[in-house]
Design an enzyme around this catalytic site. Structure first.
Site, PDB file in Angstrom:
ATOM      1  N   GLU A 102       5.663   2.892   3.192  1.00 12.33           N
ATOM      2  CA  GLU A 102       6.362   1.827   2.337  1.00 12.33           C
ATOM      3  C   GLU A 102       7.752   1.822   2.086  1.00 12.33           C
ATOM      4  O   GLU A 102       8.353   0.903   1.870  1.00 12.33           O
ATOM      5  CB  GLU A 102       5.654   2.039   0.957  1.00 12.33           C
ATOM      6  CG  GLU A 102       4.320   1.544   0.661  1.00 12.33           C
ATOM      7  CD  GLU A 102       3.255   2.505   1.299  1.00 12.33           C
ATOM      8  OE1 GLU A 102       3.911   3.644   1.986  1.00 12.33           O
ATOM      9  OE2 GLU A 102       2.083   2.425   1.268  1.00 12.33           O
TER      10      GLU A 102
ATOM     11  N   GLU B 173      -3.784   6.140   0.941  1.00 12.68           N
ATOM     12  CA  GLU B 173      -3.976   6.155  -0.465  1.00 12.68           C
ATOM     13  C   GLU B 173      -5.424   6.406  -1.207  1.00 12.68           C
ATOM     14  O   GLU B 173      -5.932   7.079  -1.826  1.00 12.68           O
ATOM     15  CB  GLU B 173      -3.264   5.206  -1.291  1.00 12.68           C
ATOM     16  CG  GLU B 173      -1.586   5.453  -1.151  1.00 12.68           C
ATOM     17  CD  GLU B 173      -0.796   4.573  -1.998  1.00 12.68           C
ATOM     18  OE1 GLU B 173      -0.988   3.454  -1.621  1.00 12.68           O
ATOM     19  OE2 GLU B 173      -0.064   4.847  -2.752  1.00 12.68           O
TER      20      GLU B 173
END
Ligand code: NAI
Length: 698
Positions: free
Chosen positions: A125, A105
């Site tokens: 995740e 990210e």
């Protein structure tokens, strides 16, 4: 400081440096943000490169900070990414080896990205029941394309950088740099130093030519594959938002999804299991760094069901094994079974022919103890009789080299007694594998009174090498897992006495999420095993009540799948459990003989009695110090007993229900005259925790 700063010519290089994987903990985020600011304020700096020290760009969030205030402290990952993206000078991410989660990210917030081939790229995740919460669901589809991004986000699986770079139209990587990555990053930084406007992933469009149809199809597929887990569908909706909404609105949708998932019991359970697995490998009084013994050669005594499976674990890990038996036929049978197992894997395409050959080449057999004396570890898996174990361990004591580890796979016998058959009890340990031993992940490491610390450290380390989840248990009858299951089975029996059918109990347990209900399980394992244990118990503990229904079943010769009939009927060659009228009639007669009028029992009561029986027994195990921590108990049940992962194990589940409520239910069960009222007295630890308003896993 956990990020370094240096200026090379007109380029500032910020290196994330927080071993082992440059997790983006608070100090690292702060140092990185400060680096960007410093570069911004230095007129001599024209561009910035962000990279990672050592063996990663960044593995993402720092797990040491998970759940602590530091995880959210400013600069948060969002803030750091904003600092990078809004920087007035170009920022180049130089990615290598590992770039996952928050690391990816962050890279997506940079203006340019260069990458080494072979780097593992992922947004994992979902594996913790979450979604990437720092823009990953909005930026990855824009940079990579909707379909490949969706696959990565929903699966959480890593993909090699060079494969991603080949995706047509992708803008994830500006360049794949063979050779010196930093040189490649600096070269790109120099080229783009004066180029404006700065490219931002957020300004790209995420498009799919068949938008509606594609997401509808994906919804159906993902929904079907992830029944009990809400995260994959939430991930999908977040990616859909990247396509259907403006960037800022998509970010909001991502945030909402993330916060909602964070609160789900499923995500809590997955995060719990993640940390439980790490905790289980640690032993309170055996410090990290305790020296270990080298295990280069293994011997296995007994080539039966367990001996063969145990041997395969070591062959798979490239460790040579010698199997010892009393008769050549037994050895031949054992080797043939191993071959059959490997051949099935080859047929399914799961194992290459040459690997199969290499594994078999590591296997030797013998009838002679003299041939195994130089093994570093010997695991005994002979008949479950103390006399037989005694003879074997006396032999081992005579022939094994000094320092060899002597392990027993016993499931019920006293490891201390076994240790004392030798002159070296410090080298003796229990290694309790589960059947099928080449498949089941659980390994109970049974610590005897005299077991040396370096023996424990060695076995725990070895367990990782053979891909097992090792949990330490003290010595007691049944160790952690089987001692608990006995209480669960006892409840299953009482439920039959009171009016349930085996199918009703199994269905309720399976609906709760157990891989198999207690009666299907019994038929698979063989009901004669439980019978033998009960016969022993009737002698040892004449006052402990059992349902006699299982004895009546065994008296009919219905041992389970192996005899073609058990709690269920079976068609030859098939494993489908067919409800049996014979068993229903047997149970009716059994109840009539006891004068019991059957009653209707709810699924809720069935599940609570089964699961809370596990919980109460485990609380005793914790109090006695047999289990080190509640999360160890959860690992035992998740990896060895088919407990549903999304419930995090029996102790995690009890915490979710609330221990006060668990005890309330136990008090109700204690009043049932057909149950064992004494058993349902809350274990002292459980009572104490309720008193303090705490949970097991706090
Ligand atoms: P098994 O009956 O399939 O195999 C035992 C093997 O040991 C036989 O091949 C036999 O020939 C051999 N043997 C017997 N005496 C011997 C001796 N003196 N020297 C060398 N070999 C000898 O039994 P299984 O199921 O493999 O069980 C072995 C051990 O593993 C037992 O202690 C059992 O309690 C334990 N165990 C069994 C599990 C299971 O699900 N079957 C699960 C976990 C532990």
């Amino acid at each position: 400081m956990t990020a370094t700063y240096e200026v090379r010519g007109s380029v500032a290089v910020i290196t994330l440096d927080n071993p082992p994987v440059n997790g983006l903990g608070h100090a690292t985020r702060k140092a990185a943000a400060e680096g960007v600011e410093r570069a911004e304020n230095d007129a001599a700096v024209k561009a910035i490169v962000i990279t990672g020290a050592g063996k990663a760009f960044s593995g993402g969030a720092d797990i040491k900070e998970f759940g602590s205030p530091k995880a959210l402290a400013e600069p948060s990952l969002h803030s750091l990414i904003a600092v990078v993206e809004n920087c007035s000078k170009p920022v180049v991410a130089a990615i290598h080896t590992v770039c996952m989660g928050g690391g990816l990210e962050l890279a997506l917030g940079c203006h340019y990205r260069v990458v080494s081939p072979g780097a593992k790229i992922a947004l994992p995740e979902v594996k913790l029941g979450l979604l990437p919460g720092a823009g990953g669901t909005q930026r990855l589809p824009r940079a990579l394309g909707v379909e490949p991004a969706l696959n990565m986000i929903v699966s959480g699986e890593p993909v090699n950088s060079e494969l991603l770079a080949q995706i047509p139209g992708q803008k994830l990587f500006d360049r794949v740099v063979e050779g010196d990555l930093m040189a490649g990053a600096l070269a790109l930084a120099a080229e783009v130093a004066d180029k404006r406007p700065l490219p931002k992933v957020r300004d790209l469009k995420a498009r799919h030519p068949e938008n509606q149809a594609f997401f509808q199809f994906a919804r159906n597929t993902v929904g079907a594959m992830s029944k009990n887990f809400p995260a994959p569908l939430r991930c999908l909706e977040a990616v859909a938002a990247a396509v259907n909404m403006k960037f800022e609105d998509g970010m909001k949708a991502e945030r909402e999804g993330f916060l909602a998932l964070m609160m789900t019991p499923e995500s809590k359970a997955l995060r719990h299991a993640f940390f439980a697995e790490r905790a289980a490998s640690k032993i309170g009084d055996v410090p990290e760094g305790t020296p270990t013994r080298s295990i280069a050669k293994v011997a296995v005594i007994g080539a039966g069901t367990m001996g063969g499976g145990i041997s395969m674990n070591f062959l798979n890990a490239g460790i040579p094994v010698t199997m010892l038996e009393t008769k050549q036929e037994a050895l031949d049978r054992g080797v043939a079974t191993i071959r059959k197992n490997y051949e099935a894997q080859v047929k399914k395409g799961k194992l290459k022919e040459d690997k199969y050959a290499a594994r078999m080449a590591l296997l030797t057999t013998t009838l002679n103890y003299a041939d195994i004396g130089d093994a570093d570890l010997v695991i005994e898996a002979v008949f479950e009789e103390l006399g037989v174990k005694e003879a074997v361990f006396k032999q081992l004591d005579a022939v094994m080299k000094p320092g060899a580890i002597l392990a027993s796979n016993t499931s019920t016998l006293d490891v201390n007694k076994i240790a004392n058959f030798t002159q070296r009890p410090q080298d003796v340990v229990g290694m309790h594998f589960f059947s099928p031993a080449n498949v089941m992940r659980l390994l109970e490491v049974v610590r005897g009174a005299a077991t040396a610390k370096d023996v424990l450290a060695t076995v725990m380390q070895l367990a990782k090498k053979i891909k097992k989840t090792a949990v330490v248990s003290g010595v007691c009858d049944g160790f952690i897992g089987n001692r608990m299951i006995e209480q669960y089975s006892r409840q299953a029996g009482f439920l039959l006495d009171e009016g349930c059918t085996p199918a009703q109990v199994d269905k309720a347990a399976e609906k709760f999420g157990f891989a198999m209900g207690p009666f299907r399980m019994g038929d698979l394992a063989g009901n004669d095993i439980g019978w033998a244990i009960r016969k022993r118990r009737y002698q040892e503990k004449p006052n402990l009540r059992y349902s006699a229904s299982a004895d009546r079943l065994c008296e009919l010769g219905r041992y389970g799948q192996k005899t073609g009939a058990g709690w269920y009927d079976y068609v030859p060659g098939k494993r489908d459990a067919i409800p049996s009228p014979v068993v229903v009639e047997m149970l009716e007669k059994h109840r009539a003989a006891l004068g019991i009028t059957p009653r209707q029992i709810s699924d809720e009561e069935i599940v609570q009695r089964l699961v809370f029986a596990l919980v109460n027994e485990a609380a005793h195990l914790l109090e006695e110090g047999i289990a080190q921590r509640a999360s160890d108990v959860d690992m035992v049940y998740l990896t060895g007993y088919g407990f549903p992962l999304w419930r995090g194990g029996p102790m995690c589940y009890a915490d979710t229900v609330g221990l006060f409520n668990v005890v309330q239910a136990m008090k109700r069960f204690a009043k049932n005259p057909l149950d064992d009222g004494k058993f349902w007295q809350p274990a002292p630890l459980l009572a104490r925790l309720v008193e303090q308003g705490k949970g097991f896993n706090e």
